[in-house]
Every structure is written in C-alpha cells, then in structure tokens.
Write a protein that holds these residues in place. Structure first.
Motif, PDB file in Angstrom:
ATOM      1  N   ILE A 155      42.533  34.103  44.640  1.00 33.83           N
ATOM      2  CA  ILE A 155      42.842  33.273  43.463  1.00 33.83           C
ATOM      3  C   ILE A 155      44.054  33.858  42.753  1.00 33.83           C
ATOM      4  O   ILE A 155      44.122  35.064  42.504  1.00 33.83           O
ATOM      5  N   LEU A 193      45.520  40.445  45.198  1.00 33.52           N
ATOM      6  CA  LEU A 193      46.196  39.421  46.018  1.00 33.52           C
ATOM      7  C   LEU A 193      47.226  38.690  45.173  1.00 33.52           C
ATOM      8  O   LEU A 193      48.233  38.201  45.690  1.00 33.52           O
ATOM      9  N   THR A 194      46.996  38.643  43.875  1.00 31.25           N
ATOM     10  CA  THR A 194      48.014  38.100  42.974  1.00 31.25           C
ATOM     11  C   THR A 194      49.207  39.055  42.900  1.00 31.25           C
ATOM     12  O   THR A 194      50.355  38.649  43.074  1.00 31.25           O
ATOM     13  N   GLY A 235      42.955  46.604  41.910  1.00 32.25           N
ATOM     14  CA  GLY A 235      41.635  46.138  41.501  1.00 32.25           C
ATOM     15  C   GLY A 235      41.318  44.726  41.947  1.00 32.25           C
ATOM     16  O   GLY A 235      41.514  44.364  43.111  1.00 32.25           O
ATOM     17  N   ALA A 289      46.866  58.012  59.107  1.00 34.79           N
ATOM     18  CA  ALA A 289      48.024  58.850  58.783  1.00 34.79           C
ATOM     19  C   ALA A 289      47.616  59.930  57.783  1.00 34.79           C
ATOM     20  O   ALA A 289      46.849  59.667  56.857  1.00 34.79           O
ATOM     21  N   GLN A 309      38.875  46.651  54.318  1.00 38.29           N
ATOM     22  CA  GLN A 309      40.199  46.374  53.731  1.00 38.29           C
ATOM     23  C   GLN A 309      40.034  45.256  52.690  1.00 38.29           C
ATOM     24  O   GLN A 309      39.488  44.182  53.004  1.00 38.29           O
ATOM     25  N   ALA A 310      40.508  45.500  51.481  1.00 37.84           N
ATOM     26  CA  ALA A 310      40.333  44.512  50.406  1.00 37.84           C
ATOM     27  C   ALA A 310      41.066  43.216  50.719  1.00 37.84           C
ATOM     28  O   ALA A 310      40.566  42.118  50.438  1.00 37.84           O
ATOM     29  N   THR A 311      42.247  43.340  51.299  1.00 41.36           N
ATOM     30  CA  THR A 311      43.056  42.154  51.581  1.00 41.36           C
ATOM     31  C   THR A 311      42.323  41.186  52.524  1.00 41.36           C
ATOM     32  O   THR A 311      42.440  39.972  52.391  1.00 41.36           O
ATOM     33  N   ASP A 333      48.538  51.572  59.899  1.00 45.90           N
ATOM     34  CA  ASP A 333      47.230  51.256  59.318  1.00 45.90           C
ATOM     35  C   ASP A 333      46.121  51.817  60.187  1.00 45.90           C
ATOM     36  O   ASP A 333      46.158  51.745  61.415  1.00 45.90           O
TER      37      ASP A 333
HETATM   38  C1  FAD Z   1      35.600  40.320  47.336  1.00 46.87           C
HETATM   39  C2  FAD Z   1      36.987  40.439  46.801  1.00 46.87           C
HETATM   40  C3  FAD Z   1      37.572  39.351  46.155  1.00 46.87           C
HETATM   41  C4  FAD Z   1      38.876  39.440  45.650  1.00 46.87           C
HETATM   42  N1  FAD Z   1      39.443  38.349  45.092  1.00 46.87           N
HETATM   43  C5  FAD Z   1      40.713  38.411  44.625  1.00 46.87           C
HETATM   44  C6  FAD Z   1      41.326  37.265  44.078  1.00 46.87           C
HETATM   45  O1  FAD Z   1      40.731  36.184  44.032  1.00 46.87           O
HETATM   46  N2  FAD Z   1      42.581  37.363  43.586  1.00 46.87           N
HETATM   47  C7  FAD Z   1      43.270  38.517  43.634  1.00 46.87           C
HETATM   48  O2  FAD Z   1      44.409  38.562  43.154  1.00 46.87           O
HETATM   49  N3  FAD Z   1      42.727  39.635  44.173  1.00 46.87           N
HETATM   50  C8  FAD Z   1      41.464  39.607  44.667  1.00 46.87           C
HETATM   51  N4  FAD Z   1      40.875  40.717  45.190  1.00 46.87           N
HETATM   52  C9  FAD Z   1      41.590  41.992  45.117  1.00 46.87           C
HETATM   53  C10 FAD Z   1      42.547  42.208  46.285  1.00 46.87           C
HETATM   54  O3  FAD Z   1      41.951  41.799  47.481  1.00 46.87           O
HETATM   55  C11 FAD Z   1      42.920  43.694  46.369  1.00 46.87           C
HETATM   56  O4  FAD Z   1      43.288  44.229  45.123  1.00 46.87           O
HETATM   57  C12 FAD Z   1      44.125  43.875  47.318  1.00 46.87           C
HETATM   58  O5  FAD Z   1      43.886  43.214  48.535  1.00 46.87           O
HETATM   59  C13 FAD Z   1      44.401  45.356  47.560  1.00 46.87           C
HETATM   60  O6  FAD Z   1      45.384  45.448  48.553  1.00 46.87           O
HETATM   61  P1  FAD Z   1      45.874  46.865  49.080  1.00 46.87           P
HETATM   62  O7  FAD Z   1      46.939  46.594  50.055  1.00 46.87           O
HETATM   63  O8  FAD Z   1      46.158  47.751  47.918  1.00 46.87           O
HETATM   64  O9  FAD Z   1      44.588  47.533  49.780  1.00 46.87           O
HETATM   65  P2  FAD Z   1      43.839  47.121  51.123  1.00 46.87           P
HETATM   66  O10 FAD Z   1      43.974  45.680  51.390  1.00 46.87           O
HETATM   67  O11 FAD Z   1      42.465  47.668  51.032  1.00 46.87           O
HETATM   68  O12 FAD Z   1      44.646  47.871  52.249  1.00 46.87           O
HETATM   69  C14 FAD Z   1      44.651  49.274  52.328  1.00 46.87           C
HETATM   70  C15 FAD Z   1      44.888  49.622  53.790  1.00 46.87           C
HETATM   71  O13 FAD Z   1      45.147  51.026  53.871  1.00 46.87           O
HETATM   72  C16 FAD Z   1      44.664  51.461  55.120  1.00 46.87           C
HETATM   73  N5  FAD Z   1      44.559  52.919  55.056  1.00 46.87           N
HETATM   74  C17 FAD Z   1      43.832  53.666  54.189  1.00 46.87           C
HETATM   75  N6  FAD Z   1      44.020  54.980  54.430  1.00 46.87           N
HETATM   76  C18 FAD Z   1      44.891  55.064  55.459  1.00 46.87           C
HETATM   77  C19 FAD Z   1      45.500  56.149  56.158  1.00 46.87           C
HETATM   78  N7  FAD Z   1      45.243  57.419  55.833  1.00 46.87           N
HETATM   79  N8  FAD Z   1      46.346  55.861  57.167  1.00 46.87           N
HETATM   80  C20 FAD Z   1      46.630  54.576  57.505  1.00 46.87           C
HETATM   81  N9  FAD Z   1      46.079  53.519  56.883  1.00 46.87           N
HETATM   82  C21 FAD Z   1      45.233  53.758  55.865  1.00 46.87           C
HETATM   83  C22 FAD Z   1      43.339  50.749  55.269  1.00 46.87           C
HETATM   84  O14 FAD Z   1      42.930  50.683  56.621  1.00 46.87           O
HETATM   85  C23 FAD Z   1      43.677  49.367  54.671  1.00 46.87           C
HETATM   86  O15 FAD Z   1      44.033  48.454  55.705  1.00 46.87           O
HETATM   87  C24 FAD Z   1      39.592  40.654  45.752  1.00 46.87           C
HETATM   88  C25 FAD Z   1      39.012  41.734  46.419  1.00 46.87           C
HETATM   89  C26 FAD Z   1      37.731  41.629  46.942  1.00 46.87           C
HETATM   90  C27 FAD Z   1      37.143  42.792  47.671  1.00 46.87           C
END
Ligand code: FAD
Length: 373
Positions: free
Chosen positions: A44, A341-342, A337, A178, A36-38, A30
């Motif tokens: 929820i 988190l779900t 989107g 990466a 980071q969205a997570t 990472d």
């Molecule tokens: C305000 C907000 C509220 C939300 N509420 C909810 C909710 O209530 N319920 C729900 O289900 N979802 C919710 N979500 C959506 C959910 O958070 C995201 O869809 C989910 O966390 C996405 O996860 P991910 O692992 O795809 O991406 P991320 O969590 O964004 O992780 C991607 C990771 O990739 C890494 N990365 C990127 N490029 C590179 C690279 N080249 N090399 C190494 N690392 C890299 C980044 O550093 C990051 O850590 C919400 C989101 C937000 C922003």
C-alpha cells in the motif's frame, strides 16, 4: 567506483538500479533468508492518511510516493512494462459508523495536506453503497473517505524488475551470506563464500538482519524484526484489478487487491517474535477476523496462502539512512518498518547517491543510522 550492495529487497534492488545507472560497478548480493519483508509486504502506498506526527518521516514518505510514477515509467522504458503498480485509490473507513460530520472532518484533514502533496488527488466522502460499489465484499454501510492518489504495488514484482534492470546495466548478481569486511575506520568490501569482494563502498540494505550484518564493524545500529503475517484470498474470476485499498481506521489492518482476482488481508505486527518464520493460529485468526469484520464478502473466497515477513524496525518510524560516522565507505539503508514498500525505492536511490559521494537531494540528518542506538 566499485559498490557492493548487501540485500536485494526493495531497498537493495533500488540502490543497485540507481548506482548502476550512475555508472558504478555494482555487485548485488542476497542471502535468500526466509522472511524477506519485500516478498511478504502488502504494497500500500498512501502516506497521506497517517495520524503519525513525525514531519521528517511524513515528508520522506510523500517524496517517495511522488517518485513512483516516474520510476515505473523509467522501468517501462527499459522493457519492464508491468511491475503491478497502480493508482487504485484508497477507502479510509473512519471510526464512528461513518457519521457525515466525521467523514467531512476526515476529508478536510486530508485535503489540508494536498497543497504540499498534490499527488493525493481527489478526496471525497462516499456513502456505504458507493464504497461497496468500488470494493464489493465490504460490509453494507461502510461509509468511507476516498483518496484517489493511493496506489498499490507487488514488492516481489517491483524488486525483481529493478534487479533485472540493474543487471542489464551491468550489475553483477550474487547469492549468499555476505560478511562485512573492515579495516580500522573503513569498510573495504564483503566476504562471500570465503572470497573478499573489494569495494570502495558498501551499502547495508540488509533489512531486519542489519544489526548482525554491521556487527563486524562494531556499528551500533538498532534494527529488530517485526513479524507480519498476511493472508492471500482468491475471488475466483472477479475483476479485482481496480479495487481500491481499504484502510479501516479502527484496527490498523487493511485490504488490497491485485489483478489476478486476489485480495490481500493484512497483517499482524508482532514485535518480539524474533526471526520466527512461521504462520501461527493466532496470527491467522487475527488477520481473518479483522478482514471478515470489514469485508464479510471475502468469506466465500478461496484461501490461497499466508506470507510471513520481518519488517525492519528501527528505534522510531524514521528510516536509518546514510553514511556511518567514523567509518568511511559504509552506507546504511534500512529501518523502513511498515512503510518500506512506499519508501524503499527512494531510500535505495538516496543510499546509492550517498555511497557514490554525490550530494543528497534531502537532508539526511533526521535519518542518522546510529541515532539512539
Ligand atoms: C506483512 C507485511 C506487510 C507490509 N505492508 C506494507 C505496505 O502495505 N506498504 C509499505 O510501504 N510497506 C509495507 N511493508 C513493509 C515493507 O515490506 C518493508 O519495510 C520493506 O520491504 C523492507 O525492505 P528492505 O529491502 O529493507 O528489507 P527486505 O525486503 O527484508 O530485504 C532484506 C534482504 O537482505 C538480505 N540479507 C540480510 N542479511 C544479508 C547478508 N548478510 N548478506 C546478503 N543478504 C542479506 C535478506 O535475504 C533480504 O532479502 C510490509 C511488510 C510486511 C512484512
């Protein structure tokens, strides 16, 4: 089997956990990018109240919600006893001033989904005072539909637990940006700090940054960041640990609570803001105005912080999930989107199995990562 997972948000963390459990040699990388969205997500888990009409998305989201209890139990068996997941229920505050006919209609709409998704649990109409007993800061008269199966989870804690559990299964954790390494027709690993980390498969769990990560392969995956600003409020010593999620139908905003007297009020959905990692006055005003309109009792709390995250938005609401046609050794897992988190734990698991060449448990056709790109 050597697997590199790029990105350790909820998707990458779940992917590394699953793949290492299946015996792969996993490296999880990472870049620690801001937004980071997570780390910002509300957490929820309540797909059943949706009015979105996309059966593939809905079925996947329900399957993902169903997988949470066994995942949490499995993590507990590995020593990760508290990942903050709890089925606290949800209060769906309907339009129309909570008229009884409207509430019953809403109860029927959601109950009709229970045969296919028993985890919805009990669904019932609550009067304003009944709803306020469950979530005291609510405005008086907030009649609601209660959905018992709804849950909440802190994405930071769950992802951290998955990463620790993956590490205990042998996953190597690396930090840095990466870059995807390819030969014609095949992903061969990633370059990290000038070093080629060779792999039999690479999983792009790079969230909103996936378009850039895949650029070296010329893979046209359409993911854009949707900025979300979300406010955390402390309520002193109030026991908020069992407060339900509050989902006002009119606004798309919401409230939820965690164990430490913390209420979370979300969130903006800003398409076109790019990777602009800032809290804006307009964002704050929007979130607070919506929160206080629904729950004026929050007004005397203590403002703690505003988190900012970039939701990975695909061309539609469905995940971008599965192998990339014409490029062996590459699996994409993103596009989750507003409901990542779900869906993240299941998306990570599906990606791990696809990367290891195992048959998927679900039909991946609706989730093609290169659709409409
Ligand atoms: C305000 C907000 C509220 C939300 N509420 C909810 C909710 O209530 N319920 C729900 O289900 N979802 C919710 N979500 C959506 C959910 O958070 C995201 O869809 C989910 O966390 C996405 O996860 P991910 O692992 O795809 O991406 P991320 O969590 O964004 O992780 C991607 C990771 O990739 C890494 N990365 C990127 N490029 C590179 C690279 N080249 N090399 C190494 N690392 C890299 C980044 O550093 C990051 O850590 C919400 C989101 C937000 C922003």
């Amino acid at each position: 089997m050597r697997l590199v997972v790029a990105g350790s948000g909820i998707v990458g963390a779940a992917c590394a956990f699953e793949a290492s459990g299946l015996g792969a040699d996993v490296t999880l990388i990472d870049a620690g990018l801001p937004g980071q969205a997570t780390a910002a997500g509300a957490g929820i888990i309540c797909p059943w109240s949706t009015r979105l009409d996309d059966p593939a998305w809905y079925d996947f989201a329900c399957a993902a919600a169903r997988e949470y209890p066994p995942l949490v139990a499995g993590l507990a068996d590995l020593g990760e006893a508290d990942v903050s997941y709890r089925q606290v229920g949800a209060l769906l505050i309907t339009d129309g001033d909570g008229r009884p006919d409207q509430l019953s209609q809403e109860v029927r709409r959601i109950e009709a989904r229970r045969a296919a998704a028993p985890e919805i649990g009990q669904v019932q109409a609550l009067s304003g005072p009944e709803a306020q007993r469950l979530f005291p800061p609510l405005a008086p008269g907030s009649a609601a539909v209660y959905i018992a199966g709804a849950a909440r989870v802190d994405g930071r804690r769950l992802a951290a637990a998955l990463i620790r559990a993956a590490a205990s299964r042998g996953t190597v954790i690396r930090t840095g940006q990466a870059t995807l390494a390819c030969r014609p027709g095949r992903a061969v690993g990633v370059v990290l700090d000038g070093e080629l980390i060779e792999a039999d498969a690479v999983v792009a769990a790079t969230g909103a940054w996936t378009t850039a990560f895949l650029a070296p392969a010329g893979v046209p995956v359409a993911v854009t960041p949707q900025r979300g600003q979300i406010v955390h409020i402390s309520l002193g010593s109030a026991d908020t640990s069992r407060w339900p999620v509050v989902l006002p139908a009119a606004s798309g905003h919401y409230l939820l609570a965690f164990d430490d007297s913390r209420v979370v009020a979300g969130a903006t959905r800003e398409t076109g803001a790019g990777f602009d990692f800032r809290v804006t006055p307009a964002g704050l005003a929007e979130v607070l105005a919506q929160a206080l309109a629904v729950a004026p009792g929050l007004g005397s709390g203590t403002y703690l912080e505003t988190r900012v995250g970039f939701r990975p938005a695909g061309p539609d609401i469905r995940p971008l999930l599965g192998p990339v046609p014409g490029l062996d050794g590459l699996v994409v897992a993103t596009g989750l989107g507003a409901t990542g988190l779900t869906m993240g734990p299941l998306a990570g698991k599906v990606a791990a199995r696809a990367a290891l060449g195992l048959a998927p448990d679900i039909d991946l056709a609706p989730f093609s990562p290169v659709r409409a790109a």
